[in-house]
Design an enzyme around this catalytic site. Structure first.
Site, PDB file in Angstrom:
ATOM      1  N   GLY A 295       4.376  60.625  -1.065  1.00 31.61           N
ATOM      2  CA  GLY A 295       5.698  59.897  -1.329  1.00 31.61           C
ATOM      3  C   GLY A 295       6.780  60.651  -2.115  1.00 31.61           C
ATOM      4  O   GLY A 295       7.481  61.350  -1.583  1.00 31.61           O
ATOM      5  N   CYS A 363      22.187  47.677 -22.323  1.00 32.14           N
ATOM      6  CA  CYS A 363      22.020  47.208 -23.642  1.00 32.14           C
ATOM      7  C   CYS A 363      20.666  47.210 -24.177  1.00 32.14           C
ATOM      8  O   CYS A 363      20.171  46.174 -24.556  1.00 32.14           O
ATOM      9  CB  CYS A 363      22.559  45.814 -23.685  1.00 32.14           C
ATOM     10  SG  CYS A 363      24.374  45.851 -23.061  1.00 32.14           S
TER      11      CYS A 363
END
Ligand code: LLP
Length: 437
Positions: A295, A363
């Site tokens: 992949g 955050c």
């Protein structure tokens, strides 16, 4: 794979103009792409992807090369794979559906998963998926119940060869301390194989294993081969069945930095063929057809992520350069300690450099893209930073943390850019919220 002005983790087509900092990929200026499509933006070099697909086909002309969709999938990618004659490994309902919608031949599909849902199994059988890889014994009865009488579903059984490989604990799957596959050492694999052979509605093609991911040496594959072939010989001895196929999974590693090794398809092919031949001769077996499932090695080096700098600040002894993406579009640094290569593009930076920490906009203090990047001292808000080798397991693993829309993926070829996946919008994100009280 030819030559890139920018060095090894960059697509072969990448060119830089040091005087002005311009970097182009397949003739498309990355700074212009950033202007046109906004930032962050993922640029995917179609030629690089196709060249890599061809390199696998050339190195393994008698094998089936199945691209692992989980690295990154879109309809265009499905088309490229179809045209290049590859197979495709999928592991969810939507990956399966995307492949079928985009016209991928179902007989060239492989369905994976350690916990396939009843719906996924039903769809795979109904559509006629070429191979279903059994990962636990419960799947055997489930599959048998789904296959119409007088019909047969081709399957493989995923086994654990007991070989440790891969760049991080979370992506090592060749040993028994993880959830995938059936143990060879403890007899579970043989037990499952026996059960499959007893089912006239299942056609056992062979063994499957996947050792892990980002493996940069062929050695672990070579170590697995004698164990797999010995199991094939036991199956022949006990059940009189010669298994025609052997799937060695994916995991072929790429360079994320200029000085890192990559697993080359040619070297892999030659060494694997030699060892497989030797092991088969030893057991008097005919050599099975090989299946491989890379992949990352196809799509990783084709991708470049481009971010815009939003803030630069000094805190204590550190300089933080904050960009407009981060752990939602690239969770690999947070998950596996990956450290992307990063550079200033679009203008010439100061000659002097300094060590900075490139952080994202999300955050969490852990939202660090590159903990120790060496960037020009004058990097400032508005600048563009690019990370190469960004095509695999970034967009496909992206999240919508902080309700930040996910970036677009833009394919580039011959100086032209076209959007494969558009940028997510705030409206997309809010549309799922049904406001039910
Ligand atoms: N085949 C099977 C059964 C797999 O589970 C995988 C990857 C592949 C093939 C393809 O492996 P590749 O050639 O791409 O290494 N998110 C992680 C990688 C997880 C790989 C999971 N399985 C990362 O970003 O490093």
């Amino acid at each position: 794979m030819g030559r890139s002005d920018c060095g090894s983790p960059w697509p072969t087509s990448a060119r830089q103009a040091p005087a002005c900092g311009q970097v182009t990929v397949a003739g498309v200026d990355l700074a212009e792409a950033a202007e046109r499509f906004g930032t962050p933006v993922y640029v995917l070099d179609e030629g690089e992807f196709r060249d890599r697909a061809r390199a696998y086909r050339d190195a393994l002309p008698h094998a089936d090369v199945a691209y692992a969709a989980k690295a990154f999938l879109s309809r265009a990618v499905v088309r490229w794979l179809r045209e290049e004659g590859l197979h495709l490994d999928v592991c969810s309902r939507a990956e399966l559906e995307l492949a079928v919608i985009a016209g991928f031949p179902v007989e060239r599909l492989i369905l994976h998963g350690n916990a396939k849902s009843p719906e996924e199994l039903r769809e795979a059988v109904r559509l006629g998926v070429g191979r279903i890889v059994i990962d636990n014994t419960a799947e055997i009865a489930r599959l048998v119940a789904l296959v119409p009488r007088h019909d047969r579903q081709s399957v493989m059984v995923r086994v654990v060869p007991g070989v440790a490989a891969g760049a991080h604990r979370a992506i090592r799957t060749g040993t028994e301390d993880q959830k995938f596959g059936l143990s060879i050492d403890h007899g579970d694999a043989e037990d499952a194989l026996e059960r499959v052979l007893a089912q006239p509605r299942l056609h056992l093609l062979g063994l499957h294993c996947h050792l892990g991911s980002q493996i940069t040496s062929v050695r672990p594959f070579l170590a697995a081969i004698p164990r797999l072939v010995a199991l094939m010989a036991r199956i022949r001895d006990r059940h009189g069945v010669v298994l025609p196929e052997l799937d060695l999974g994916g995991g072929h590693g790429i360079a994320y930095h200029g000085d890192e090794p990559a697993l080359e398809p040619r070297e892999f092919a030659d060494d694997v063929a030699r060892h497989l031949h030797r092991a088969c001769v030893e057991h008097g077996l005919s050599v099975p057809k090989l299946v491989v499932e890379p992949g990352r090695a196809l799509v990783g080096p084709a991708g470049v992520a481009v971010y815009r700098v939003l803030a630069v600040k000094r805190t204590g002894s550190r300089v933080f350069v904050a960009v407009d993406g981060g752990m939602s579009d690239n969770p690999r640094p947070a998950l596996y300690g990956a450290r992307p290569d990063i550079r200033l593009i679009g203008r010439r930076g100061a000659a002097a450099t300094r060590r900075v920490t490139v952080v994202g906009r999300f955050c969490e203090a852990g939202d660090v893209l590159v903990p120790d990047a060496e960037l020009p001292t004058d990097v400032r808000p508005g600048d563009l930073l690019a990370t190469p080798a960004a095509g695999a397991y970034q967009m496909s693993m992206s999240s919508t943390y902080n309700l930040v829309p996910r970036p677009p993926v833009v394919a580039v070829r011959g100086g032209q850019a076209r959007v494969l996946l558009r940028r997510e919008t705030v409206a997309d994100l809010l549309a799922r919220d049904l406001d039910a009280n």
